[in-house]
Motif scaffolding. Structure first.
Motif, PDB file in Angstrom:
ATOM      1  N   ILE A  60      44.540  22.125  -1.138  1.00 13.02           N
ATOM      2  CA  ILE A  60      45.627  23.080  -1.400  1.00 13.02           C
ATOM      3  C   ILE A  60      45.157  24.446  -1.877  1.00 13.02           C
ATOM      4  CG2 ILE A  60      47.347  21.282  -1.758  1.00 13.02           C
ATOM      5  CD1 ILE A  60      47.195  21.933  -4.767  1.00 13.02           C
ATOM      6  N   HIS A  63      45.536  25.569   1.807  1.00 13.59           N
ATOM      7  CA  HIS A  63      46.721  25.122   2.551  1.00 13.59           C
ATOM      8  C   HIS A  63      47.896  24.956   1.601  1.00 13.59           C
ATOM      9  CE1 HIS A  63      44.349  24.278   6.188  1.00 13.59           C
ATOM     10  NE2 HIS A  63      43.407  23.871   5.345  1.00 13.59           N
ATOM     11  N   PHE A  64      48.621  26.047   1.358  1.00 13.30           N
ATOM     12  CA  PHE A  64      49.770  26.013   0.455  1.00 13.30           C
ATOM     13  C   PHE A  64      50.898  26.837   1.044  1.00 13.30           C
ATOM     14  CE2 PHE A  64      46.809  29.304  -0.897  1.00 13.30           C
ATOM     15  CZ  PHE A  64      47.610  30.431  -0.968  1.00 13.30           C
ATOM     16  N   THR A  65      52.059  26.760   0.432  1.00 14.13           N
ATOM     17  CA  THR A  65      53.244  27.484   0.902  1.00 14.13           C
ATOM     18  C   THR A  65      53.034  28.983   0.797  1.00 14.13           C
ATOM     19  OG1 THR A  65      54.642  25.689   0.125  1.00 14.13           O
ATOM     20  CG2 THR A  65      55.724  27.760   0.563  1.00 14.13           C
ATOM     21  N   SER A  68      49.162  31.622   2.811  1.00 13.63           N
ATOM     22  CA  SER A  68      47.910  30.922   2.548  1.00 13.63           C
ATOM     23  C   SER A  68      46.893  31.203   3.638  1.00 13.63           C
ATOM     24  CB  SER A  68      48.152  29.416   2.434  1.00 13.63           C
ATOM     25  OG  SER A  68      48.606  28.887   3.652  1.00 13.63           O
ATOM     26  N   ASP A  73      51.161  23.496   4.981  1.00 13.13           N
ATOM     27  CA  ASP A  73      51.430  23.382   3.552  1.00 13.13           C
ATOM     28  C   ASP A  73      51.105  21.959   3.133  1.00 13.13           C
ATOM     29  OD1 ASP A  73      52.369  23.309   0.977  1.00 13.13           O
ATOM     30  OD2 ASP A  73      54.467  23.662   1.498  1.00 13.13           O
ATOM     31  N   THR A  75      50.919  20.875   0.067  1.00 10.69           N
ATOM     32  CA  THR A  75      51.355  20.633  -1.304  1.00 10.69           C
ATOM     33  C   THR A  75      52.439  19.572  -1.380  1.00 10.69           C
ATOM     34  OG1 THR A  75      53.040  22.378  -1.232  1.00 10.69           O
ATOM     35  CG2 THR A  75      50.821  22.999  -1.999  1.00 10.69           C
ATOM     36  N   ASN A  76      52.881  19.057  -0.224  1.00 17.44           N
ATOM     37  CA  ASN A  76      53.919  18.027  -0.238  1.00 17.44           C
ATOM     38  C   ASN A  76      53.719  17.068   0.932  1.00 17.44           C
ATOM     39  OD1 ASN A  76      55.546  18.944   2.172  1.00 17.44           O
ATOM     40  ND2 ASN A  76      55.658  20.801   0.900  1.00 17.44           N
ATOM     41  N   GLY A  79      54.505  18.263   4.634  1.00 19.74           N
ATOM     42  CA  GLY A  79      53.504  19.172   5.172  1.00 19.74           C
ATOM     43  C   GLY A  79      52.228  18.466   5.585  1.00 19.74           C
TER      44      GLY A  79
END
Length: 124
Positions: A60, A63-65, A68, A73, A75-76, A79
């Motif tokens: 993350i 690779h995040f919202t 990035s 994403d 983080t969830n 994603g």
């Protein structure tokens, strides 16, 4: 001029009357239907108990919202699951290039990610 307008009105009227909705109704497949059969049912590797920790530790940072540097994403769950099809080549294989700029993930982590994908990427 009247003749052109009259002809256009007649043409439009014929097209309007001639058009009808003849499409048959089709059943749309439920996107939540799970067509996957777990390959390693005895192995309990889920997003919640393993994959999330790996993503938090190794992925993350890129690779995040939002804006990035890496696509996706992570983080969830949604994603990560959406990108899991690329994991075999980019993360799990012996020639993996992720995490970028760092040593490849250990073989045990890569094996566990492979089990998670093979078991239809369960959340919990």
């Amino acid at each position: 001029m009247k003749r052109i307008v009259f002809s256009l009105l007649i043409g439009i009227s014929i097209m309007y009357v001639g058009c009808e909705n003849t499409a048959t109704e089709v059943d749309i497949e439920d996107p939540n239907t799970n067509e996957c059969t777990p390959q390693f049912p005895e192995m309990d590797v889920t997003y919640d108990n393993f994959v999330k920790g790996v993503m938090d530790q190794y992925c993350i940072s890129c690779h995040f919202t939002g804006n990035s540097p890496g696509p996706g994403d992570f983080t969830n769950y949604n994603g990560v699951k959406a990108a899991s099809g690329f994991f075999a080549a980019r993360v799990i294989s012996d020639n993996a290039d992720m995490p970028q700029g760092n040593a490849p993930l250990s073989q045990s982590i890569r094996d566990s990610l492979n089990i998670w994908i093979g078991n239809c990427s369960p959340r919990n």
